[in-house]
Enzyme design. Structure first.
Site, PDB file in Angstrom:
ATOM      1  N   ASP A  55       4.513 -11.963 -11.544  1.00 42.62           N
ATOM      2  CA  ASP A  55       3.828 -11.276 -10.454  1.00 42.62           C
ATOM      3  C   ASP A  55       3.414 -12.290  -9.394  1.00 42.62           C
ATOM      4  O   ASP A  55       3.437 -12.030  -8.200  1.00 42.62           O
ATOM      5  CB  ASP A  55       2.550 -10.600 -10.976  1.00 42.62           C
ATOM      6  N   ASP A  59       4.313 -12.212  -5.535  1.00 42.01           N
ATOM      7  CA  ASP A  59       3.301 -12.208  -4.477  1.00 42.01           C
ATOM      8  C   ASP A  59       3.576 -13.308  -3.450  1.00 42.01           C
ATOM      9  O   ASP A  59       3.370 -13.125  -2.256  1.00 42.01           O
ATOM     10  CB  ASP A  59       1.904 -12.425  -5.076  1.00 42.01           C
ATOM     11  N   SER A 104      -2.621  -0.080  -0.424  1.00 41.56           N
ATOM     12  CA  SER A 104      -2.592  -1.181  -1.378  1.00 41.56           C
ATOM     13  C   SER A 104      -3.713  -2.162  -1.009  1.00 41.56           C
ATOM     14  O   SER A 104      -4.613  -1.802  -0.250  1.00 41.56           O
ATOM     15  CB  SER A 104      -1.224  -1.841  -1.298  1.00 41.56           C
ATOM     16  N   LYS A 136      -9.788  -6.455 -11.474  1.00 43.86           N
ATOM     17  CA  LYS A 136      -8.494  -5.940 -11.016  1.00 43.86           C
ATOM     18  C   LYS A 136      -7.646  -5.702 -12.265  1.00 43.86           C
ATOM     19  O   LYS A 136      -7.162  -6.651 -12.892  1.00 43.86           O
ATOM     20  CB  LYS A 136      -7.822  -6.924 -10.071  1.00 43.86           C
ATOM     21  N   GLU A 194      -6.361   3.166 -12.741  1.00 42.19           N
ATOM     22  CA  GLU A 194      -5.324   2.299 -13.276  1.00 42.19           C
ATOM     23  C   GLU A 194      -5.133   2.660 -14.747  1.00 42.19           C
ATOM     24  O   GLU A 194      -6.096   2.607 -15.529  1.00 42.19           O
ATOM     25  CB  GLU A 194      -5.844   0.861 -13.135  1.00 42.19           C
ATOM     26  N   LYS A 310     -14.985  -5.110  -2.669  1.00 43.72           N
ATOM     27  CA  LYS A 310     -14.970  -4.017  -1.687  1.00 43.72           C
ATOM     28  C   LYS A 310     -16.308  -3.972  -0.959  1.00 43.72           C
ATOM     29  O   LYS A 310     -17.361  -4.154  -1.590  1.00 43.72           O
ATOM     30  CB  LYS A 310     -14.771  -2.671  -2.398  1.00 43.72           C
ATOM     31  N   CYS A 428      24.109 -29.486 -35.611  1.00 42.29           N
ATOM     32  CA  CYS A 428      23.652 -28.120 -35.327  1.00 42.29           C
ATOM     33  C   CYS A 428      22.676 -27.656 -36.419  1.00 42.29           C
ATOM     34  O   CYS A 428      22.980 -27.785 -37.608  1.00 42.29           O
ATOM     35  CB  CYS A 428      24.854 -27.184 -35.275  1.00 42.29           C
ATOM     36  N   CYS A 431      24.678 -24.725 -38.506  1.00 41.52           N
ATOM     37  CA  CYS A 431      25.880 -24.913 -39.326  1.00 41.52           C
ATOM     38  C   CYS A 431      26.148 -26.375 -39.675  1.00 41.52           C
ATOM     39  O   CYS A 431      27.096 -26.676 -40.396  1.00 41.52           O
ATOM     40  CB  CYS A 431      27.096 -24.307 -38.628  1.00 41.52           C
TER      41      CYS A 431
HETATM   42  S1  IVH Z   1      -8.822  -0.477  -5.038  1.00 38.87           S
HETATM   43  C1  IVH Z   1      -7.676   1.106  -0.969  1.00 38.87           C
HETATM   44  N1  IVH Z   1      -9.693  -1.429  -7.326  1.00 38.87           N
HETATM   45  O1  IVH Z   1      -4.306  -3.150  -7.613  1.00 38.87           O
HETATM   46  C2  IVH Z   1      -8.047   0.345  -2.183  1.00 38.87           C
HETATM   47  N2  IVH Z   1      -7.371  -1.366  -6.970  1.00 38.87           N
HETATM   48  O2  IVH Z   1      -2.670  -4.879  -5.935  1.00 38.87           O
HETATM   49  C3  IVH Z   1      -7.167   0.656  -3.286  1.00 38.87           C
HETATM   50  N3  IVH Z   1      -6.047  -2.165  -8.854  1.00 38.87           N
HETATM   51  O3  IVH Z   1      -2.902  -0.626  -5.655  1.00 38.87           O
HETATM   52  C4  IVH Z   1      -7.205  -0.132  -4.485  1.00 38.87           C
HETATM   53  N4  IVH Z   1      -7.733  -2.635 -10.178  1.00 38.87           N
HETATM   54  O4  IVH Z   1      -3.460  -0.047  -8.122  1.00 38.87           O
HETATM   55  C5  IVH Z   1      -8.624  -1.149  -6.563  1.00 38.87           C
HETATM   56  N5  IVH Z   1     -10.613  -2.208  -9.294  1.00 38.87           N
HETATM   57  C6  IVH Z   1      -9.555  -1.936  -8.562  1.00 38.87           C
HETATM   58  C7  IVH Z   1      -8.241  -2.165  -9.027  1.00 38.87           C
HETATM   59  C8  IVH Z   1      -7.173  -1.864  -8.186  1.00 38.87           C
HETATM   60  C9  IVH Z   1      -6.420  -2.621 -10.062  1.00 38.87           C
HETATM   61  C10 IVH Z   1      -4.669  -2.036  -8.392  1.00 38.87           C
HETATM   62  C11 IVH Z   1      -4.431  -0.828  -7.526  1.00 38.87           C
HETATM   63  C12 IVH Z   1      -3.888  -1.408  -6.244  1.00 38.87           C
HETATM   64  C13 IVH Z   1      -3.361  -2.721  -6.677  1.00 38.87           C
HETATM   65  C14 IVH Z   1      -3.222  -3.685  -5.523  1.00 38.87           C
END
Ligand code: IVH
Length: 691
Positions: A55, A59, A104, A136, A194, A310, A428, A431
């Protein structure tokens, strides 16, 4: 005037801009490459659930593309992966239009990037900000919908606008309530979350798959995705999936003041909300939260790959708004690839299907990025020497959310006195044949191709694998039973096994015999390229095999090809070409082909007609820019009908490039490589048409 001339004499105005043009043209070429790579990996990840890169690496590709597109917005194409919110929805389930776009998240890969985001937020809305910090979850993004408190639908995110209807499967997830607690719920409530598989559950699922000789999942995320997108909800139900909800996507007639109040509401309604969520009042506290979870990520029984931060106030969120794909009020801080230290108990070697002997580390099992790692490849002798890892060392192991674990290197401070350098064995391990290392090659090889048990089982397993002949139910366990009984000397013998033989294998009942028989019979009709992968030609994997089969659509034709013929194929170098020719010269391989033929295995692609004879037969061409009299696809079709092989990338093997209006980097590449460029008029002439 031919296009090459038209472009080769720049005007003084052009000259002043040459540098910029060069940068633009480099950026264009790189962004094309990146787009192609990202689309490929996105497909492997989202549609096939079989990622080829970590991943983290994925990214990085997306980031690089975003960087280029920020600098050169003119390079953004509508189909750029950056313009899309998620992966392409696969067509297994009915499409679902989301009521609100499922955006996303932008990523921060360092403290600096996280801080820069925080500062941007504070600049835009002032320092009176509270941040909700959440884990996450490394799972599969879903939306679960409730109407007047009753579960009515479950959907995947898909591309952010349209997902897949997985209602029947979502219902089987035990932590998803079918009815919300309490009363007064909105008419329609869409909750984002999720779906994930706890690590223990993942290990159990893989264990069961292994038992049944079915393919295992690379990591918990893939297992969750694979389990949720099952056609049969009973299979989903048998997997211990779980859900964490992390936001309200849509709530008819209900407004929340804060993200945290929305989460509290969801929790009260009986939905699973992650208890690690915290609301903090400063960026310093955000850092502390991230640091703590980066350290403690393994104290929980599911995988996380970062922290989502957030802005808590919904009013402030609205002020900040969103870009086309992500909100400005949230950011994902991604953890760096995880590294663990463990004891290197021994270095051992394994003989693979082509006879290459690979050293690998035998480790004190260590839990890295969601799986327990007990062994890790060390590639070859030179790699062991370069890393200077010695048995008894404490070593650093990394998995980067990845499929393949690796040993990064030793922790020298912890090396014991007298630790000896490791020596590559001379025979080997399977064998006992003396190993050979060819001039200029990095690998030691066991030359006992047909008599070495390890090569035998590895080849058989490869032959039956999904990327080759795809014979389900023929895994290691069954393979070893067959080889042990000397019923199979090479994989072609599989086609001559009788039902009586199969029925005599331990654990085989009528049903398992029938299943294996059907899988073996079904594999006789695979396209040629799969057979080419299966027969074990060095350097021939899926991509090369497809190039070979396209140009030489039968074993017969391929057998007759020379090194020159093969190297003339775009994408095939002399080393691969030589390897193919050598393979066909070997009498044992010829015998194998004869046996496959006798068994009724398809050795030609009937549906692929040989390239038509025409004025462009033998030419490999590229078309760039728009043409006046033909659309791009008409031009490509006309060229193909005239016998040309139309490719997308310019290389030394390109015969000529057709240059239309507004040509891309392919024109520059052609000039750079000295490949002929022609304009539309000339192209039509060569096609045998004139304007
Ligand atoms: S918020 C508009 N919160 O990570 C905000 N996403 O890489 C939307 N994800 O698409 C996402 N844990 O599927 C949010 N605590 C969390 C999360 C989370 C995992 C995923 C989610 C998002 C992706 C982005």
């Amino acid at each position: 005037m031919p296009a090459s001339r038209r472009r080769s004499r720049p005007s003084p105005d052009d000259e002043r801009h040459t540098n910029e043009e060069r940068r633009l043209s480099n950026a264009r070429a790189r962004s094309e490459e990146l787009r192609e790579a990202i689309n490929h990996h996105s497909y492997r990840y989202h549609v096939r659930d079989e990622p080829e890169i970590s991943d983290y690496e994925y990214d990085q590709l997306v980031r690089e593309l975003e960087g280029i597109e920020t600098e050169f917005p003119e390079l953004i194409t509508p189909d750029s992966p950056t313009q899309r919110v998620g992966g392409a929805p696969a067509q297994l389930f009915a499409p679902v239009e989301h009521r609100a776009r499922m955006l996303s998240l932008d990523n921060a890969f360092s403290w600096e990037e996280l801080e820069a985001w925080g500062k941007r937020v504070e600049r835009a809305i002032g320092t009176d900000v509270r941040f909700a910090c959440e884990l996450k979850i490394d799972g599969l993004a879903v939306v679960v919908s409730y109407e007047r408190g009753v579960l009515t639908r479950g959907a995947t995110r898909g591309d952010g606008q349209t997902g897949e209807d997985i209602t029947a499967n979502i219902r089987t997830v035990r932590t998803v309530p079918v009815r919300l607690r309490g009363s007064g719920h909105p008419d329609v409530l869409d909750v984002r979350g999720e779906v994930y598989l706890p690590v223990k559950g993942f290990e159990r699922v893989n264990e069961e798959l292994r038992e049944r000789e079915e393919r295992t999942f690379a990591n918990p995320r893939n297992a969750a995705a694979g389990s949720l997108r099952q056609k049969d909800p009973k299979v989903t139900a048998s997997r211990p999936l779980a859900l964490w909800c992390h936001g309200v996507l849509f709530a008819r007639g209900k407004r929340f003041e804060r993200h945290s109040t929305a989460l509290a509401y969801l929790g009260d309604a009986g939905l699973p909300v992650n208890p690690a969520t915290e609301v903090v009042g400063s960026l310093a506290d955000v850092f502390a939260y991230c640091e703590r979870w980066q350290r403690d990520r393994h104290t929980i029984d599911y995988e996380i790959d970062g922290v989502v931060v957030k802005v808590d106030s919904i009013h402030q969120q609205e002020e900040l708004g969103a870009t086309s794909h992500a909100p400005r009020w949230a950011i994902a801080y991604k953890f760096p690839p995880e590294e663990r230290t463990t004891l290197l108990k021994a270095i051992d070697v394994h003989t693979g299907r082509t006879g290459i002997v690979t050293p690998f580390a035998v480790l004190e099992p260590v839990f890295v990025s969601g799986v327990t790692v007990g062994t890790a490849t060390l590639h070859n002798q030179d790699e062991v020497a370069r890393k200077d890892v010695r048995p008894g060392d404490t070593v650093i192991v990394r998995r980067a959310g990845d499929v393949i674990p690796e040993v990064v290197g030793p922790v020298l401070e912890k090396r014991k006195r007298g630790a000896r350098r490791w020596k590559f064995p001379t025979v080997c391990p399977s064998c006992g044949t003396a190993l050979v290392r060819r001039e200029g090659e990095a690998y030691w090889v066991c030359p006992n191709r047909r008599g070495c048990p390890s090569q035998g089982i590895e080849w058989l397993f490869h032959f039956a694998s999904r990327g080759a002949m795809d014979i389900e139910h023929l895994g290691y366990k069954t393979g070893i039973l067959l080889l042990d009984r000397d019923w199979v000397e090479d994989p072609a013998d599989v086609y001559f096994l009788t039902d009586e033989q199969l029925a005599g294998l331990p654990g085989f009942k009528e049903k398992s015999v029938a299943n294996l028989r059907a899988a073996i019979e079904g594999s006789k009709d695979r396209p040629l390229w799969r057979l080419l992968v299966a027969i074990n030609i060095r350097h021939v994997g899926g991509t090369v095999a497809q190039l070979l089969a396209r140009r030489f659509p039968s074993i017969e034709a391929l057998r007759g090809a020379s090194v020159e013929d093969l190297s003339a194929i775009d994408g095939i170098g002399p080393e691969i070409a030589q390897s193919v020719v050598d393979w066909f010269q070997d009498p044992e391989n010829r015998a194998l082909l004869a046996k496959l033929d006798r068994a009724g295995v398809r050795t030609r692609d009937e549906d692929v007609a040989p390239p038509p004879e025409g004025p462009l037969t033998g030419a490999t061409i590229v078309i760039t820019g728009g043409l006046e009299s033909l659309s791009r696809s008409e031009a490509e079709q006309a060229a193909a009908e005239a016998g040309a092989h139309v490719t997308s990338g310019v290389s030394k093997k390109t015969s000529f490039v057709v240059v239309g209006e507004g040509p891309g980097s392919k024109f520059d590449k052609a000039v750079q490589l000295g490949v002929e460029t022609i304009d539309e008029g000339e192209f039509l002439k060569r096609l045998g048409r004139s304007r």
